[in-house]
Write an enzyme that holds these catalytic residues in place. Structure first.
Site, short mmCIF file in Angstrom:
data_model
loop_
_atom_site.label_atom_id
_atom_site.label_comp_id
_atom_site.label_asym_id
_atom_site.label_seq_id
_atom_site.Cartn_x
_atom_site.Cartn_y
_atom_site.Cartn_z
N SER A 249 35.22 -10.61 24.21
CA SER A 249 33.77 -10.70 24.38
C SER A 249 33.42 -10.79 25.87
O SER A 249 33.85 -9.96 26.66
CB SER A 249 33.25 -11.91 23.59
OG SER A 249 31.87 -11.92 23.54
N ARG B 205 21.69 -21.62 19.71
CA ARG B 205 23.01 -21.47 19.08
C ARG B 205 22.88 -20.82 17.70
O ARG B 205 23.72 -20.00 17.31
CB ARG B 205 23.65 -22.85 18.94
CG ARG B 205 25.00 -22.85 18.25
CD ARG B 205 25.98 -21.97 18.98
NE ARG B 205 27.34 -22.15 18.50
CZ ARG B 205 28.37 -21.45 18.95
NH1 ARG B 205 28.18 -20.54 19.88
NH2 ARG B 205 29.56 -21.65 18.48
N ASP C 256 31.95 -5.77 13.70
CA ASP C 256 31.32 -6.43 14.84
C ASP C 256 30.09 -5.62 15.25
O ASP C 256 30.20 -4.52 15.78
CB ASP C 256 32.33 -6.51 15.99
CG ASP C 256 31.78 -7.21 17.22
OD1 ASP C 256 30.57 -7.54 17.24
OD2 ASP C 256 32.57 -7.44 18.16
N HIS D 111 31.80 -10.20 14.98
CA HIS D 111 32.26 -10.46 16.35
C HIS D 111 33.27 -11.62 16.40
O HIS D 111 34.20 -11.62 17.20
CB HIS D 111 31.04 -10.79 17.21
CG HIS D 111 31.35 -10.89 18.67
ND1 HIS D 111 31.89 -9.84 19.38
CD2 HIS D 111 31.22 -11.92 19.56
CE1 HIS D 111 32.07 -10.21 20.65
NE2 HIS D 111 31.68 -11.46 20.77
N ASP D 112 33.06 -12.59 15.53
CA ASP D 112 33.96 -13.76 15.49
C ASP D 112 35.42 -13.40 15.22
O ASP D 112 36.31 -14.19 15.49
CB ASP D 112 33.49 -14.72 14.37
CG ASP D 112 32.86 -15.98 14.95
OD1 ASP D 112 32.79 -16.09 16.19
OD2 ASP D 112 32.45 -16.85 14.16
#
Lengths: 378, 203
Positions: A140, A210, A314, A347-348
């Site tokens: 990332s 967040r 992602d 994405h994680d």
């Protein structure tokens, strides 16, 4: 490590002096050829792997990737994790005292860029006596730093490992970041960035920031599978009632509960100014900007060999973005290995266990290790 | 990896390797476990990339130190610029492609030369099987009709026609059996067709 020499930043501002927190794992070999720099993403730190004797719960953010016998094997490589400037895990940041005023920097902390971070990391490498890294690696935002290394210091890394990253943010990416920033900036407790002096924390803003960020880390399918439309149970007349709406603005759905919990947890330990700074660094990253948007030209000076990986689900930094980098490298006939992992976690996924992903990184570092050994023998 | 290693592992590839110039920049479309690129890199000083889609083959190639790109080449070679490669290999993959013609045109676009191999459907045991009323199953077509990944069945003569149509000039064409050239009745006695092709000079 403290640096007394001023650091000139891209914005034109200067950090008079600064401190960089770092951690190392493994042993630097005699010819200093086995060092690997691991760059962190938005909310992580220099604490890449393992845990502290007095804090066994605080496991490094990439512990499944880095460690003895792990894909990036610290029995072989000397791994360095650095906390970036402006962050809130020990390196100089907005919560520290501004030597010019004697008060915390707050919003006066200069806006730092990916390139500024890389310049500081290079100074740290100088101090540690590392002329050339076997590899610089990151996922990332960390991948952006690795990419910047290959452009700014082409001779100082032999391999560039870029996971789930992008050569620049899209309008959508920037939009999400700005919503997150607005949440913080408009929180009354933000106090123009000087909340430290008032003994308050813009927790609500951080929490919402967040929550927004977290949505972009997960895939739609993953969220559907984990939470779907599952409802939190409620208690009615002392009896647990399932499947009922509350007809209010509290928590009905599990996903709401999860996100709010993640947001609350984050707001306990993260710094609001840091969040603003790091999202801005993300937005600004666009190395091709200096070359009229021509990424191939931008990467023409690189010397490293590249490993890139992306994840099919992602949507934050989609495989297309990684392919842009691959394509630009191919134009320059760089050696590049690229994997597109069909993982469900969005994405994680770059932080999660996936045998295909981990095995490939392991295989790649095995090749890097063989080169290190050949070099040692020569 | 030495030539003898390659010859022991894959006699067909050992034959084809002679056609790749030392130091050539090569693209191996459907590189499998990467054995060919491994050999070309280590013994002939070639550079380049392997393309693969299947996870386990990407891993096998990476383990050999082959620069492998995980990509569905059914979607074309758009990631590569025109005339990027000295030689494009497409070995025993073409028969699994749905868009054969598009892929061939893309191969012409990105490379100066191409080497293409595929199981020759006109190999005599295949003809025999068909005469007996059954679909052929052989060493080069080791599948039942219902589980075969091969969706395109061609003969040497069929391919020659298509190559011409997409702008490729046949430099050499051989039929191999057990990795050796079959010179008498190749379209009958050859189990693997191998074409060495180059872009037709525009006139």
């Amino acid at each position: 490590m403290a640096f007394a020499e001023p650091l000139q930043l891209q914005s034109g501002a200067v950090l008079r002096d600064y401190k960089l927190m770092y951690e190392t794992y493994g042993t630097l070999n005699a010819d200093r050829s086995n060092a690997v720099l691991v760059c962190h993403a938005l909310n992580a730190s220099h604490h890449v792997a393992g845990y502290y004797a007095d804090d066994p719960k605080n496991v490094g953010w990439w512990d499944n990737m880095v460690g003895p016998g792990k894909p990036l094997d610290t029995n072989k490589f000397f791994v360095i994790g650095v906390n970036n400037l402006g962050s809130c895990f020990g390196s100089t940041g907005p919560m520290h005292v501004n030597p010019a005023t004697g008060k915390p920097y707050g919003a006066a902390f200069p806006v730092v860029t990916v390139e500024d971070w890389v310049a500081a990391q290079a100074l740290l490498a100088d101090r540690l006596g590392i002329d050339q890294f076997a590899a610089v690696m990151g996922g990332s935002l960390g991948g952006m730093q690795a990419l910047a290394w290959s452009i700014m210091f082409p001779e100082r890394l032999r391999h560039c490992v870029v996971i789930a990253s992008t050569p620049k943010l899209s309008a959508q990416n920037i939009a999400f970041n700005d919503v997150a920033r607005q949440a913080i900036l408009t929180d009354p407790d933000y106090r123009g960035g000087d909340f430290y002096e008032y003994g308050v924390v813009p927790k609500n803003g951080l929490k919402v920031a967040r929550m927004i960020g977290h949505i972009t880390y997960l895939s739609d399918d993953d969220m559907a599978e984990k939470f779907g439309r599952k409802l939190r149970g409620i208690v009615e007349n002392g009896v647990a009632a399932q499947g009922k709406y509350k007809f209010g603005f509290g928590i009905d759905f599990e996903i709401e509960s999860y996100l709010r919990y993640q947001g609350d947890k984050f707001s306990e330990y993260f710094d609001a100014n840091t969040y603003l700074l790091i999202t801005k660094a993300l937005d600004y990253f666009d190395p091709a900007r200096l070359h009229d948007g021509d990424l191939a030209k931008t990467l023409a000076g690189t010397r490293a060999k590249f490993f890139l990986a992306s994840f099919t689900t992602d949507w934050r930094f989609s495989p297309e973005r990684s392919r842009e980098i691959v394509q630009a490298l191919l134009c320059n006939r760089r050696e590049v290995t690229y994997a597109e992992i069909d993982a469900p976690h969005g994405h994680d996924a770059f932080l999660l266990e996936d045998a295909r992903y981990m095995n490939l990184v392991r295989a790649y570092y095995e090749q890097v290790w063989q080169e290190v050994q050949t070099k040692e023998g020569a | 990896m030495t030539f003898d290693d390659l010859k022991a592992a894959r006699p067909d590839l050992a034959f084809i390797a002679h056609w790749v110039q030392p130091g050539a920049h090569v693209l191996d479309v459907g590189c499998g476990d990467g054995v060919m690129m491994d050999y070309l890199q280590s013994d002939k000083g070639c550079s380049g990339y392997g393309l693969e889609l299947a996870d386990e083959r990407v891993l096998a190639s990476a383990k050999r130190g082959v620069r492998v790109l995980q990509q569905d080449f059914e979607k074309g070679l758009g990631i590569f610029g025109d005339d990027s490669f000295d030689t494009v290999l497409c070995l025993s993959s073409l028969q699994m492609m749905k868009h054969v013609e598009d892929l061939l045109r893309d191969i012409v676009r990105v490379g100066h030369e191409a080497i293409v191999s595929f199981p020759n459907f006109a190999y005599w045991p295949h003809r025999m099987a068909l005469l007996k009323g059954r679909m052929p199953v052989s060493k080069t077509l080791p599948y039942q009709w219902y589980d075969t990944p091969n969706v395109r069945c061609a003969t040497i003569e069929d391919f020659r026609e298509l190559a011409d149509e997409v702008g490729l000039e046949v430099m050499e064409c051989v039929a191999l059996a057990e990795g050796k050239i079959v010179s008498v009745l190749p379209n009958l006695r050859g189990e693997l067709a191998v074409f060495r092709l180059r872009k037709k000079r525009s006139t």
